[in-house]
Every structure is written in C-alpha cells, then in structure tokens.
Design an enzyme around this catalytic site. Sequence first.
Site, PDB file in Angstrom:
ATOM      1  N   SER A 144       0.858  -1.199   0.000  1.00 16.97           N
ATOM      2  CA  SER A 144       0.000   0.000   0.000  1.00 16.97           C
ATOM      3  C   SER A 144       0.887   1.240   0.000  1.00 16.97           C
ATOM      4  O   SER A 144       2.059   1.159  -0.375  1.00 16.97           O
ATOM      5  CB  SER A 144      -0.929  -0.016   1.208  1.00 16.97           C
ATOM      6  OG  SER A 144      -1.896   0.985   1.077  1.00 16.97           O
ATOM      7  N   ASN A 145       0.364   2.364   0.416  1.00 22.95           N
ATOM      8  CA  ASN A 145       1.164   3.601   0.481  1.00 22.95           C
ATOM      9  C   ASN A 145       0.710   4.432   1.670  1.00 22.95           C
ATOM     10  O   ASN A 145      -0.191   4.027   2.403  1.00 22.95           O
ATOM     11  CB  ASN A 145       1.058   4.371  -0.840  1.00 22.95           C
ATOM     12  CG  ASN A 145      -0.384   4.679  -1.176  1.00 22.95           C
ATOM     13  OD1 ASN A 145      -1.061   5.393  -0.440  1.00 22.95           O
ATOM     14  ND2 ASN A 145      -0.884   4.101  -2.264  1.00 22.95           N
ATOM     15  N   PHE A 146       1.324   5.599   1.839  1.00 24.12           N
ATOM     16  CA  PHE A 146       1.107   6.392   3.060  1.00 24.12           C
ATOM     17  C   PHE A 146      -0.116   7.304   3.008  1.00 24.12           C
ATOM     18  O   PHE A 146      -0.314   8.119   3.889  1.00 24.12           O
ATOM     19  CB  PHE A 146       2.341   7.244   3.358  1.00 24.12           C
ATOM     20  CG  PHE A 146       3.556   6.436   3.718  1.00 24.12           C
ATOM     21  CD1 PHE A 146       3.568   5.662   4.867  1.00 24.12           C
ATOM     22  CD2 PHE A 146       4.674   6.443   2.906  1.00 24.12           C
ATOM     23  CE1 PHE A 146       4.688   4.920   5.210  1.00 24.12           C
ATOM     24  CE2 PHE A 146       5.802   5.711   3.239  1.00 24.12           C
ATOM     25  CZ  PHE A 146       5.806   4.940   4.397  1.00 24.12           C
TER      26      PHE A 146
END
Length: 404
Positions: A208-210
């Site tokens: 995923s990402n932030f």
Amino acid sequence: MLKGKHIILGITGGIAAYKCATLTRLLVKAGAEVQVIMTPNAKQFIQPLTLSTLSGKPVISEFFTANTGQWNSHVDLGLWADALVIAPATASTIGKMANGVADNMLVTTYLSAKAPVFVAPAMDLDMMRHPSTVRNLELLKSYGNHIIEPAEGELASHLIGKGRMEEPENIVKALEAYFAVSQDLQDKRVLITAGPTVERIDPVRYISNFSSGKMGFALAEECACRGAHVTLVAGPVSLKTEHANIERIDVTTAVEMHDAVMNALPQSDAVILCAAVADYRVENVADKKIKREKDAAPVLRLTPNPDIARAVGQTKRADQVSVGFALETDNENVNAKGKLDRKNLNFIVMNSLRDKNAGFQVDTNKVTIFTDKGEVIDGECKSKRDVAHDIVDVLSKYLTKHEK
Ligand code: C5P
C-alpha cells in the site's frame, strides 16, 4: 442566503458583547434560526434575557440547567449548527479554542461543531498584537476557521488601533457571502476517490502507500457543504464522513475502486480522482500465510492495476468534468502537465513532497493547479479544508460553463 440556516452565536466577555443584540436581530431578520451560547463572563456585559427575547430561544450558558438538572448537549448543538459565529471573541476564548481548553459550554460546542466557524475578535490593540494572540489566530486559521478581522478605531480603552469587533452588519455580510458561494454545487453529483488502495500479498500482508485520505475527505465535505450529492469511493482509511450528502463506498483494492467508479460515472457531473491508487497488484497472491521457516523467500510477480483516471478520461462525456491529482517528488510541473494530457483531465492538482507540510498524513497542503486551458494557479500552504475550498472554486467554474 441565511433563510432557515441554524446559527450558533457564541458571545464571550468583552465590551463589544452589547452589539450582539443588533447582531442577533439582523440574523433573525435575515431568516436564520439563532441559538445564543454565552460564556459566564459575557453575562456581565449583556443580559441573557435581551438575547433570548431577540432570538426566540432560551440562551445556553451552562452544561446543566440549574433548576431542572437538564443536560445541554454540546454534541447535539454542534451537529445542529450550519455555522458557528463567535462574536465578540476575546483573547481568552481564542486561546481556549486554539488549544482545546473546553471548560465552558461555548468551547465544548466549538470542539464538537462540524459546521464552518466564524471568529470576530475584539480586544485592546496590545492584546491583539501580542504574539500569543497572533499565534492562536493562526492556529484557528489552520483549523479552517474563518477570522472576521477586527476593525481599526477607538477602543473601549480610548486608545486608537486595531481591535474593534467588526460591525454586526459586516458579520452578517461575511456569513451571507459564505453561504452564497457555498451553495454553488446545488444538485450536482460529484464522484470522489480518496485514500490508498491495498493490494494483498497473502491473507495477512499487503502492498500500500502512506495516503491518509485526508485531502479526498476534505473535498467530499467541501462539495457536500456546497450542495452537491457526493459519492465517495474510499480505500482503507480511519476517517469518518460527517455530511448527510455523502454516500460512502468503501473498497480495498484498485480493481474494486475502478469498478465502483465506472459504475457511478454515468450519473456524475464531476469526478475528482484524489486516491493514491497502487500502480501494481500481486499476480500470485498466496492463499495461505507465507511462512518464513518453511518457504523460500517469496518472489512477488506484479501486474499493472487499471489507471482509473485514464479510464474516466477515455469514457467521460463532454459535459463531465474530471480532476486529477499529481503527487510528485521531482520534475513536478512537467510530470503534472503530462498527466493532465494523458488522462484527459480538465485540471490537475499538483503537490510536491519537497514542500514541507504538504502531501501524506499532514493536515495542511500546498498545491499548484494546472488547467487544460494552460492556466497555472499557485496556492499557499493551507489547511486541507481550505485547499479543498480553492479546488472546488475551480471545479465550480467548469461546471457552470458546462451548463451554458
Ligand atoms: O499515479 P499517478 O501519479 O499517475 O496519479 C495521478 C492521478 O491519477 C491521480 O489523480 C490518481 O488518483 C489517478 N490514478 C488513478 N488510478 C491509478 C493511478 C492513478 O485514478 N491506477
């Protein structure tokens, strides 16, 4: 513009409180329902009876009504309000609001309110320019509160300077101007993507990402407050939606987000693609947890996810407006303009991770907007809600043009 609006008028203990009789009268005359909340000190300056008579509602000041023991719910009041006006706002109340010191009914209601907040400071000129007041007002602005700047003139101390509460007529005008703009998306349907997507590796792990979803959720609230019906397709985030006009569809993966968007697209007047969609997903997702002891180090084969913005760009009708985002770390302007063209967007909102207080997780953002007409609109660092306001201003102009 104020007809039927629920307005909480918060009065604090400053000499300008006497002007609140006029302010209440003007708001009621403009068609608003006014609920006055006074701090205990405010009652030294103006009688609650005057205000309850003018507003047609008992004034609230305490957490409990003394003789009945009935609890005054600051939560219900915060939800009831379409706007909260604090006038006059003393240095002390501004400090409490800025720092969450909820020791009276007014500040607890402020902390619970979902509606826009207007603050009309009133104090002596030296208090006004003290670094603590300046800093606290900056904090309120960073929370998205609107400051109705005090006027210059003779003060109660007979000194001349900045600190007079803005005249009631001008406070009403500020509210009217806000609501005039704020209903510009009436009857429009806006589709928004927000947050990250999560792509499974095995039943317990993912890529995923932030992205926190804060910018997309701020856009959803802004559009809903301006009268739009919003469909918010959200990846996994820990945020709540507040406005009744927001229909939320929770998704996990990019493919699910793509399907939800394409499904809602035909009914939408505008699409804002704010989500940080994972570019790839794992092709060989393990159906059981990958074990360190047993298995050799896994090799993840990645396959591209659908580019939702591009798919929207290819399918949208001429009357539909699409807006993209570009979060860049380098070569910002060129990259953003490239995406504007490739994804057939009407405009793109670029932010750079090189800017402090912009991008993932933080509550502020600094953006530059590039339009398909070659305009470049540079913004300051602001709260995400204020940035959302600026973005929706541009969107609103596109929608108005398409109506003609
Ligand atoms: O990832 P990229 O920088 O190309 O994203 C730019 C824009 O495209 C953003 O508006 C983002 O929401 C959108 N996007 C999308 N689907 C993807 C990748 C990006 O909608 N798979």
